[in-house]
Design a protein around this motif. Structure first.
Motif, PDB file in Angstrom:
ATOM      1  N   ASP A 160       0.832  -1.201   0.000  1.00  0.00           N
ATOM      2  CA  ASP A 160       0.000   0.000   0.000  1.00  0.00           C
ATOM      3  C   ASP A 160       0.872   1.257   0.000  1.00  0.00           C
ATOM      4  OD1 ASP A 160      -2.332   1.468   0.114  1.00  0.00           O
ATOM      5  OD2 ASP A 160      -2.983   0.698   2.055  1.00  0.00           O
ATOM      6  N   ASP A 161       0.344   2.354  -0.526  1.00  0.00           N
ATOM      7  CA  ASP A 161       1.025   3.657  -0.471  1.00  0.00           C
ATOM      8  C   ASP A 161       2.459   3.548  -0.982  1.00  0.00           C
ATOM      9  OD1 ASP A 161      -1.308   4.436   0.800  1.00  0.00           O
ATOM     10  OD2 ASP A 161      -0.467   4.238   2.807  1.00  0.00           O
ATOM     11  N   GLU A 178      -3.927   4.680  -6.761  1.00  0.00           N
ATOM     12  CA  GLU A 178      -4.826   5.315  -5.801  1.00  0.00           C
ATOM     13  C   GLU A 178      -5.129   6.739  -6.244  1.00  0.00           C
ATOM     14  OE1 GLU A 178      -2.632   5.666  -2.137  1.00  0.00           O
ATOM     15  OE2 GLU A 178      -3.198   3.650  -1.491  1.00  0.00           O
TER      16      GLU A 178
HETATM   17 MG    MG Z   1      -3.388   3.185   0.123  1.00  0.00          MG
END
Ligand code: MG
Ligand code: C2E
Ligand code: MG
Ligand code: MG
Length: 286
Positions: free
Chosen positions: A187-188, A244
């Motif tokens: 993630d990220d 995202e």
């Molecule tokens: Mg994220």
């Protein structure tokens, strides 16, 4: 510690105005933690579901389950505020188990409602603390058994911080989750501190490019260069990519053209409640 700070302030007889800011912060934190504990025990949390869309076919491929907290007096507290409190207090362990269970329950309900196994997955966020302290494979296999949802319907999203603390343990835990057929997403991606070393050592399936690189990338040469580089890195390592923070049609088209597989963002939809998410999926995938 927070309690101590509060008592000291009372004993010295100072009014709230003269309390050092650190005391006030500590007290606020303590109050939030107490409220959160009550919410966890009393069913005060719920999940919102944000669609993940295949950029080529426009079909919904899954949802990210995002924790939501409405306090007893009706305030909405953002996960960016309460997840850190949950991590520091250890409440993230029961919250994480609840999120996994609740996401699986929703998926099982949707399957039942449509009468077949839907081709959609649930992405659930895992905190570094859960990875370090909880038996994640045990938690996942319990949920699989309880709700009759196959392991390959889950994607677990972790951040780079989950790897840094104890990379050896992280590899073991991730391997055990892969053994249950779950997908793993970083993630990220791009915002953490870790080197690229772990990318080749971890059994990751998906890189989620952080919103900070997507926002404004159409007018920022550096951002688009980074996005291109991440897409080609993922491709070289045999991983899929999710972007995202897709907020416009131009971003969705550009990312599709660059070969990004999946998109998430307000252009498609923000996080939805269970019923809205079901309707969104049905209308988009028919
Ligand atoms: Mg994220
Ligand atoms: P995340 O996992 O990176 O989740 C994506 C966040 O970006 C969500 O914020 C989502 O609402 C927001 N977002 C999605 N699309 C867009 C967009 O197009 N524009 C903008 N500006 N924002 C967008 P949210 O729900 O506030 O969650 C914040 C973070 O809290 C999550 O970031 C995740 O790190 C954490 N979190 C949420 N639920 C859980 C949970 O159940 N467990 C754990 N460990 N962390 C959670
Ligand atoms: Mg996430
Ligand atoms: Mg993020």
């Amino acid at each position: 510690h927070a309690q101590f700070a509060l008592k000291r302030a009372k004993v010295t007889g100072r009014t709230e105005i003269y309390q050092p800011i650190a005391f006030r912060k500590a007290r606020q934190r303590f109050t939030l933690e107490t409220e959160l504990r009550r919410a966890v025990e009393g069913g005060g949390l719920h999940l919102a579901f944000q669609p993940l869309v295949d950029l080529e076919t426009d079909q919904v491929t899954g949802f990210e389950a995002l924790a939501r907290w409405k306090t007893e007096d009706g305030r909405d507290i953002s996960p960016t505020d309460f997840i850190p409190v949950a991590e520091e207090s250890g409440l993230i362990v029961p919250i994480g188990r609840w999120a996994l269970d609740s996401a699986a329950r929703t998926l099982a309900a949707w399957d039942k409602r449509t009468g077949h196994t839907l081709p959609v997955k649930m992405s659930v966020n895992l905190s570094a603390i859960q990875l370090a302290r909880d038996d994640m494979a045990g938690a996942l296999s319990q949920v699989i058994d309880l709700h009759g949802i196959a392991g390959n319907r889950f994607t677990l999203e972790l951040t780079e911080s989950a790897i840094i603390a104890d990379p050896e343990r992280a590899v073991r835990v991730l391997d055990s989750l892969k053994a249950l057929d779950a997908s793993l997403a970083m993630d990220d991606f791009g915002t953490g501190y870790s080197s690229l070393t772990y990318l080749q050592r971890l059994p990751l399936d998906i890189l989620k490019i952080d919103r900070s690189f997507i926002t404004g990338m159409l007018t920022d040469k550096n951002k688009i260069a980074i996005v291109r580089a991440v897409l080609s890195l993922a491709d070289a390592l045999g991983m899929k990519t999710t972007a995202e923070g897709i907020e416009t049609v131009e971003l969705s088209r550009t990312l599709a053209a660059l070969g990004c597989a999946v998109g998430q963002g307000f252009f498609y939809s923000g996080p939805l409640d269970e019923t809205e998410a079901f309707d969104y999926m049905v209308s988009r995938n028919n």
